[in-house]
Scaffold this motif. Structure first.
Motif, PDB file in Angstrom:
ATOM      1  N   VAL A   1      -0.335  -4.033  -5.729  1.00  0.00           N
ATOM      2  CA  VAL A   1      -0.125  -2.717  -5.127  1.00  0.00           C
ATOM      3  C   VAL A   1      -1.412  -1.905  -5.175  1.00  0.00           C
ATOM      4  CG1 VAL A   1       1.174  -0.566  -5.247  1.00  0.00           C
ATOM      5  CG2 VAL A   1       2.281  -2.713  -5.884  1.00  0.00           C
ATOM      6  N   CYS A   2      -1.751  -1.288  -4.040  1.00  0.00           N
ATOM      7  CA  CYS A   2      -2.827  -0.290  -4.025  1.00  0.00           C
ATOM      8  C   CYS A   2      -2.237   1.051  -3.600  1.00  0.00           C
ATOM      9  CB  CYS A   2      -3.961  -0.706  -3.088  1.00  0.00           C
ATOM     10  SG  CYS A   2      -3.514  -0.899  -1.347  1.00  0.00           S
ATOM     11  N   SER A   3      -2.887   2.114  -4.042  1.00  0.00           N
ATOM     12  CA  SER A   3      -2.383   3.452  -3.754  1.00  0.00           C
ATOM     13  C   SER A   3      -3.525   4.401  -3.438  1.00  0.00           C
ATOM     14  CB  SER A   3      -1.600   4.014  -4.946  1.00  0.00           C
ATOM     15  OG  SER A   3      -1.199   5.348  -4.708  1.00  0.00           O
ATOM     16  N   ASN A   4      -3.368   5.189  -2.384  1.00  0.00           N
ATOM     17  CA  ASN A   4      -4.294   6.282  -2.128  1.00  0.00           C
ATOM     18  C   ASN A   4      -4.034   7.429  -3.095  1.00  0.00           C
ATOM     19  OD1 ASN A   4      -4.280   4.894   0.699  1.00  0.00           O
ATOM     20  ND2 ASN A   4      -6.003   6.346   0.759  1.00  0.00           N
ATOM     21  N   THR A   5      -5.089   8.077  -3.513  1.00  0.00           N
ATOM     22  CA  THR A   5      -4.946   9.318  -4.281  1.00  0.00           C
ATOM     23  C   THR A   5      -5.369  10.467  -3.371  1.00  0.00           C
ATOM     24  OG1 THR A   5      -7.192   9.228  -5.192  1.00  0.00           O
ATOM     25  CG2 THR A   5      -5.462   8.102  -6.425  1.00  0.00           C
TER      26      THR A   5
ATOM     27  N   HIS B   1       0.866  -1.180   0.000  1.00  0.00           N
ATOM     28  CA  HIS B   1       0.000   0.000   0.000  1.00  0.00           C
ATOM     29  C   HIS B   1       0.905   1.233   0.000  1.00  0.00           C
ATOM     30  CE1 HIS B   1      -3.558   2.223   2.172  1.00  0.00           C
ATOM     31  NE2 HIS B   1      -3.120   2.872   1.101  1.00  0.00           N
ATOM     32  N   VAL B   2       0.765   2.070  -1.025  1.00  0.00           N
ATOM     33  CA  VAL B   2       1.614   3.257  -1.154  1.00  0.00           C
ATOM     34  C   VAL B   2       0.759   4.519  -1.125  1.00  0.00           C
ATOM     35  CG1 VAL B   2       3.385   2.027  -2.452  1.00  0.00           C
ATOM     36  CG2 VAL B   2       1.570   3.225  -3.689  1.00  0.00           C
ATOM     37  N   HIS B   3       1.426   5.646  -0.840  1.00  0.00           N
ATOM     38  CA  HIS B   3       0.782   6.961  -0.851  1.00  0.00           C
ATOM     39  C   HIS B   3       1.636   7.911  -1.681  1.00  0.00           C
ATOM     40  CE1 HIS B   3      -2.284   6.603   2.480  1.00  0.00           C
ATOM     41  NE2 HIS B   3      -1.539   5.541   2.734  1.00  0.00           N
ATOM     42  N   LEU B   4       0.983   8.693  -2.532  1.00  0.00           N
ATOM     43  CA  LEU B   4       1.594   9.789  -3.275  1.00  0.00           C
ATOM     44  C   LEU B   4       2.526   9.287  -4.388  1.00  0.00           C
ATOM     45  CD1 LEU B   4       2.290  12.220  -0.309  1.00  0.00           C
ATOM     46  CD2 LEU B   4       0.331  12.206  -1.857  1.00  0.00           C
ATOM     47  N   ALA B   5       2.907  10.229  -5.262  1.00  0.00           N
ATOM     48  CA  ALA B   5       3.564   9.882  -6.520  1.00  0.00           C
ATOM     49  C   ALA B   5       4.933   9.235  -6.322  1.00  0.00           C
ATOM     50  CB  ALA B   5       3.693  11.125  -7.396  1.00  0.00           C
TER      51      ALA B   5
ATOM     52  N   ASP C   1      -1.953  -1.346  -9.120  1.00  0.00           N
ATOM     53  CA  ASP C   1      -3.059  -2.212  -9.532  1.00  0.00           C
ATOM     54  C   ASP C   1      -4.424  -1.645  -9.153  1.00  0.00           C
ATOM     55  OD1 ASP C   1      -1.552  -4.625 -10.498  1.00  0.00           O
ATOM     56  OD2 ASP C   1      -0.774  -4.535  -8.456  1.00  0.00           O
ATOM     57  N   HIS C   2      -4.495  -1.008  -7.986  1.00  0.00           N
ATOM     58  CA  HIS C   2      -5.789  -0.590  -7.470  1.00  0.00           C
ATOM     59  C   HIS C   2      -5.664   0.762  -6.781  1.00  0.00           C
ATOM     60  CE1 HIS C   2      -9.929  -1.902  -6.576  1.00  0.00           C
ATOM     61  NE2 HIS C   2      -9.827  -1.127  -5.505  1.00  0.00           N
ATOM     62  N   PHE C   3      -6.655   1.621  -6.999  1.00  0.00           N
ATOM     63  CA  PHE C   3      -6.646   2.964  -6.431  1.00  0.00           C
ATOM     64  C   PHE C   3      -7.670   3.076  -5.303  1.00  0.00           C
ATOM     65  CE2 PHE C   3      -5.088   3.494 -10.744  1.00  0.00           C
ATOM     66  CZ  PHE C   3      -4.007   4.342 -10.574  1.00  0.00           C
ATOM     67  N   ILE C   4      -7.298   3.837  -4.263  1.00  0.00           N
ATOM     68  CA  ILE C   4      -8.192   4.141  -3.149  1.00  0.00           C
ATOM     69  C   ILE C   4      -8.406   5.649  -3.147  1.00  0.00           C
ATOM     70  CG2 ILE C   4      -8.544   4.013  -0.652  1.00  0.00           C
ATOM     71  CD1 ILE C   4      -6.336   1.805  -0.670  1.00  0.00           C
ATOM     72  N   THR C   5      -9.658   6.072  -3.264  1.00  0.00           N
ATOM     73  CA  THR C   5      -9.953   7.503  -3.284  1.00  0.00           C
ATOM     74  C   THR C   5     -10.687   7.909  -2.014  1.00  0.00           C
ATOM     75  OG1 THR C   5     -12.097   7.258  -4.397  1.00  0.00           O
ATOM     76  CG2 THR C   5     -10.141   7.461  -5.792  1.00  0.00           C
TER      77      THR C   5
ATOM     78  N   ASP D   1     -13.652   1.290 -13.263  1.00  0.00           N
ATOM     79  CA  ASP D   1     -14.202   1.482 -11.921  1.00  0.00           C
ATOM     80  C   ASP D   1     -13.932   0.304 -10.993  1.00  0.00           C
ATOM     81  OD1 ASP D   1     -15.922  -0.271 -13.133  1.00  0.00           O
ATOM     82  OD2 ASP D   1     -17.727   0.919 -12.808  1.00  0.00           O
ATOM     83  N   GLN D   2     -13.701  -0.916 -11.555  1.00  0.00           N
ATOM     84  CA  GLN D   2     -13.395  -2.055 -10.691  1.00  0.00           C
ATOM     85  C   GLN D   2     -11.983  -1.980 -10.120  1.00  0.00           C
ATOM     86  OE1 GLN D   2     -14.175  -2.267 -13.924  1.00  0.00           O
ATOM     87  NE2 GLN D   2     -12.992  -3.845 -15.026  1.00  0.00           N
ATOM     88  N   ARG D   3     -11.193  -1.035 -10.600  1.00  0.00           N
ATOM     89  CA  ARG D   3      -9.848  -0.819 -10.054  1.00  0.00           C
ATOM     90  C   ARG D   3      -9.822   0.301  -9.016  1.00  0.00           C
ATOM     91  NH1 ARG D   3      -5.796   0.780 -14.246  1.00  0.00           N
ATOM     92  NH2 ARG D   3      -4.377   0.508 -12.483  1.00  0.00           N
ATOM     93  N   ILE D   4     -10.994   0.764  -8.590  1.00  0.00           N
ATOM     94  CA  ILE D   4     -11.082   1.891  -7.656  1.00  0.00           C
ATOM     95  C   ILE D   4     -11.988   1.520  -6.490  1.00  0.00           C
ATOM     96  CG2 ILE D   4     -11.527   4.350  -7.408  1.00  0.00           C
ATOM     97  CD1 ILE D   4     -11.615   4.509 -10.501  1.00  0.00           C
ATOM     98  N   THR D   5     -11.539   1.842  -5.289  1.00  0.00           N
ATOM     99  CA  THR D   5     -12.368   1.699  -4.089  1.00  0.00           C
ATOM    100  C   THR D   5     -12.407   3.030  -3.357  1.00  0.00           C
ATOM    101  OG1 THR D   5     -11.816  -0.649  -3.824  1.00  0.00           O
ATOM    102  CG2 THR D   5     -12.655   0.497  -1.877  1.00  0.00           C
ATOM    103  N   HIS D   6     -13.590   3.458  -2.983  1.00  0.00           N
ATOM    104  CA  HIS D   6     -13.756   4.700  -2.234  1.00  0.00           C
ATOM    105  C   HIS D   6     -13.697   4.402  -0.734  1.00  0.00           C
ATOM    106  CE1 HIS D   6     -15.232   8.396  -0.606  1.00  0.00           C
ATOM    107  NE2 HIS D   6     -16.420   7.905  -0.291  1.00  0.00           N
ATOM    108  N   ILE D   7     -12.632   4.851  -0.080  1.00  0.00           N
ATOM    109  CA  ILE D   7     -12.494   4.737   1.373  1.00  0.00           C
ATOM    110  C   ILE D   7     -11.980   6.085   1.886  1.00  0.00           C
ATOM    111  CG2 ILE D   7     -11.488   3.524   3.328  1.00  0.00           C
ATOM    112  CD1 ILE D   7     -10.928   1.150   1.536  1.00  0.00           C
TER     113      ILE D   7
END
Length: 269
Positions: A28-32, A7-11, A45-49, A65-71
């Motif tokens: 890998v998932c990443s917060n935006t 799980h990563v954060h930022l660019a 692989d997957h984005f968390i917004t 949209d299946q690659r994005i989860t809103h948390i």
């Protein structure tokens, strides 16, 4: 360490950590945290917004949209700050002293509040490249007796002690984690109607103003200063909203479920 997921954060983390993980076939998932440049996130692989606004931004940019989860972001509840009952209304703002945070607008708005005879003071906690200009602005507006520049604080909660209202005058705010910190302390909030605060807050716990509009912000500050009982009600509502929607107890199970799905390959398609 042999992780099942990263799980990563930022660019920078996405460029370095996500690329390294991808080379090892670790999902890998990443917060935006803002309106990202997708080229920096090719290995994710997957984005968390944290907001629906940022989720829609990714979809509009072509992310499935299946690659994005809103948390949403979250924080730990803190002891509730009961209003101190002093005649002076104590406002506090916490953040980096940079242009997009809108502190120049806040000083203009606060000066109008003082000119209307309101007994109030303002603590600006934080540091940054605009500090000298903001201090000069406060002097020009003759606010030296009403505004304190506290500098950097390690814990925003320290700045909230004995305060009545938290102010977020941002010109652009994709989320605003400091809003959650203020809610956790039970402070009512005056905010610009930027993206993050509009999703996090509502009229039960906040007063809203137009972005970059000192007159609108001054009116919101005045409304907050004018009613002790309403401030108390909105502070209680902010604290309760934090507990129900933005606390660790609410969000951690959602993260754990995502990690499990990611490790199983269910969140990578």
């Amino acid at each position: 360490f042999n992780p099942d997921a990263v799980h990563v954060h930022l660019a920078r983390a996405a460029l370095l950590g996500a690329t390294a993980a991808k080379n090892l076939a670790v999902p890998v998932c990443s917060n935006t945290h803002n309106l990202i440049e997708l080229g920096d996130f090719n290995a994710v692989d997957h984005f968390i917004t944290p907001t629906i606004r940022l989720l829609n931004y990714l979809i509009e940019a072509g992310v499935a949209d299946q690659r994005i989860t809103h948390i949403p972001h979250f924080t730990a509840p803190r002891p509730y700050h009961k209003q101190h009952g002093s005649h002076t209304v104590r406002f506090v703002a916490v953040g980096r002293l940079v242009e997009k945070k809108g502190y120049a607008v806040l000083l203009d708005a606060f000066a109008e509040l003082i000119n209307q005879g309101i007994d109030a003071n303002l603590l600006l906690a934080g540091d940054g490249p605009q500090r000298a200009a903001l201090e000069q602005q406060a002097q020009r507006l003759e606010l030296q007796q009403h505004v304190e520049f506290a500098g950097w604080v390690d814990d925003p909660h320290d700045a909230f002690a004995d305060k009545d209202v938290f102010v977020l005058p941002s010109l652009f705010e994709p989320f605003g984690i400091v809003v959650l910190e203020a809610m956790a302390a039970g402070l009512p909030i005056v905010t610009s109607n930027s993206d993050g605060p509009l999703e996090i807050l509502n009229e039960s716990c906040a007063w809203f103003s137009e972005i970059g509009d000192a007159n609108s912000l001054s009116a919101a500050l005045l409304a907050a200063a004018a009613d002790d009982q309403l401030r108390e009600q909105k502070g209680l509502a902010a604290h309760q909203r934090l507990l129900e929607h933005y606390s660790a107890d609410v969000m951690l199970p959602r993260y754990c479920a995502l990690y499990t799905a990611l490790a199983a390959g269910c969140a990578r398609d």
